[in-house]
Design a protein around this motif. Structure first.
Motif, PDB file in Angstrom:
ATOM      1  N   ASP A   4       0.804   7.249   2.022  1.00  0.00           N
ATOM      2  CA  ASP A   4       1.592   5.572   2.376  1.00  0.00           C
ATOM      3  C   ASP A   4       1.049   5.840   3.829  1.00  0.00           C
ATOM      4  N   ILE A   5       0.263   4.945   4.196  1.00  0.00           N
ATOM      5  CA  ILE A   5       0.296   4.358   5.287  1.00  0.00           C
ATOM      6  C   ILE A   5       0.406   3.328   6.404  1.00  0.00           C
ATOM      7  N   LEU A   6       0.652   3.638   7.325  1.00  0.00           N
ATOM      8  CA  LEU A   6       0.443   2.416   7.829  1.00  0.00           C
ATOM      9  C   LEU A   6       0.172   1.791   9.215  1.00  0.00           C
ATOM     10  N   HIS A  32      -0.296   4.202  -0.545  1.00  0.00           N
ATOM     11  CA  HIS A  32      -0.029   2.748  -0.388  1.00  0.00           C
ATOM     12  C   HIS A  32      -0.487   2.018   1.266  1.00  0.00           C
ATOM     13  N   LEU A  33      -0.670   0.667   1.096  1.00  0.00           N
ATOM     14  CA  LEU A  33      -0.979   0.804   3.040  1.00  0.00           C
ATOM     15  C   LEU A  33       0.611  -0.547   3.237  1.00  0.00           C
ATOM     16  N   ALA A  79      -6.357  -6.034   2.043  1.00  0.00           N
ATOM     17  CA  ALA A  79      -6.431  -4.864   0.753  1.00  0.00           C
ATOM     18  C   ALA A  79      -6.347  -5.632  -0.289  1.00  0.00           C
ATOM     19  N   LYS A  80      -6.377  -7.106  -1.008  1.00  0.00           N
ATOM     20  CA  LYS A  80      -7.176  -7.502  -1.879  1.00  0.00           C
ATOM     21  C   LYS A  80      -8.249  -7.061  -2.126  1.00  0.00           C
ATOM     22  N   HIS A  86       0.045  -2.695  -1.509  1.00  0.00           N
ATOM     23  CA  HIS A  86       0.385  -3.675  -0.166  1.00  0.00           C
ATOM     24  C   HIS A  86       1.110  -3.766   0.275  1.00  0.00           C
ATOM     25  N   GLN A  87       1.909  -3.638   1.272  1.00  0.00           N
ATOM     26  CA  GLN A  87       2.656  -4.732   1.910  1.00  0.00           C
ATOM     27  C   GLN A  87       2.792  -4.632   3.433  1.00  0.00           C
TER      28      GLN A  87
END
Length: 277
Positions: A4-6, A32-33, A79-80, A86-87
């Motif tokens: 989990d990356i921010l 997940h980004l 991200a795509k 991603h979010q």
């Protein structure tokens, strides 16, 4: 593991080096980004309010909202293209509130990525980086604003001084160090110190139990010599592409007034640096 990356999303730039690097990390770890895009509010002291035209304030608010939307759209493209889940989270707040909110968010992420402040383009990065480092309780990976390469950790330098912050940084960095080929524990010691560096050997022993074969290097320095310069020179000499070190071992106020290793590294770093406090 890093799952989990921010990342804080840069504004007013042609490319977001930190977001691109964070996406490459997400690819490497199957993570997940999440990107935070802030529409900064105009923080005007009450006694100045009457001096600023309403039209100016309204135009600035709209410009900041537009910048935040562009930053979010940029991460969407990054991200795509990288193919990572991603979010994007959005926030409208003053810089101080945004920095504290970002630090609070970071407590529930495995790794937080921020950009190095660019001295030629003043922005919120310095406040965000320092706040998340001091307040999140997690590791923070700071990416140079000139960074072009995706994540790579062929050679890592661990700057170890035996302090609490160094210990936290080393623990947070273990998933990254497992992607390296060479790990060097770099010890800056007082000139004339005992050549038997038991603490350096203890760090190597600890890493060996994590299946990491670390080299130990000591550099004696004289009183008054720059520790940050010694670290940066070692990184350059070794061709390292990752640094691990504690951040703000002294108080932030002392570093602001007198200078310090953390601030020197933040201003002069040329490779990503993982810090913890």
């Amino acid at each position: 593991m890093i799952r989990d990356i921010l990342v804080n999303l840069a504004q007013g730039v042609e490319r977001d080096a930190a977001a691109e690097y964070a996406a490459s990390l997400a690819v490497e770890f199957g993570a997940h980004l999440t990107g935070l895009s802030v529409a900064y509010e105009i923080d005007v002291p009450p006694f100045y309010m009457g001096a600023l035209p309403t039209d100016f304030i309204d135009a600035q608010v709209l410009e900041n909202q537009s910048s935040a939307e562009k930053a979010a759209a940029r991460l969407e493209d990054i991200a795509k293209s990288a193919g990572v889940p991603h979010q994007i989270r959005t926030l409208s707040a003053s810089l101080g509130v945004a920095a504290n909110s970002f630090a609070h968010m970071a407590r529930l992420f495995d790794l937080t990525v921020v950009a190095q402040p660019d001295p030629d383009k003043p922005g919120p990065e310095e406040v965000l980086a320092e706040t998340v480092l001091l307040e999140s309780g997690r590791g923070v990976l700071i990416v140079p604003y000139i960074q072009e390469k995706p994540f790579s950790a062929e050679r890592a330098v661990v700057a170890w001084d035996g302090g609490r912050a160094s210990a936290r940084a080393l623990a947070e960095a273990l998933p990254l160090l497992h992607r390296t080929k060479v790990v060097e524990v770099f010890r800056v010691v007082s000139d004339g110190a005992d050549a038997a560096d038991e603490e350096g050997q203890d760090v190597a022993r600890h890493l060996a139990r994590h299946n990491l074969d670390a080299q130990i290097r000591r550099l004696p320095v004289k009183s008054g010599d720059s520790i940050s310069a010694a670290i940066l020179n070692e990184v350059s000499d070794q061709g390292a592409d990752l640094v691990v070190m504690g951040g703000y071992s002294h108080s932030r106020l002392r570093e602001m007034v007198l200078g310090g290793v953390t601030r020197d590294i933040l201003s002069s770093m040329t490779v990503p640096v993982l810090m913890a406090h």
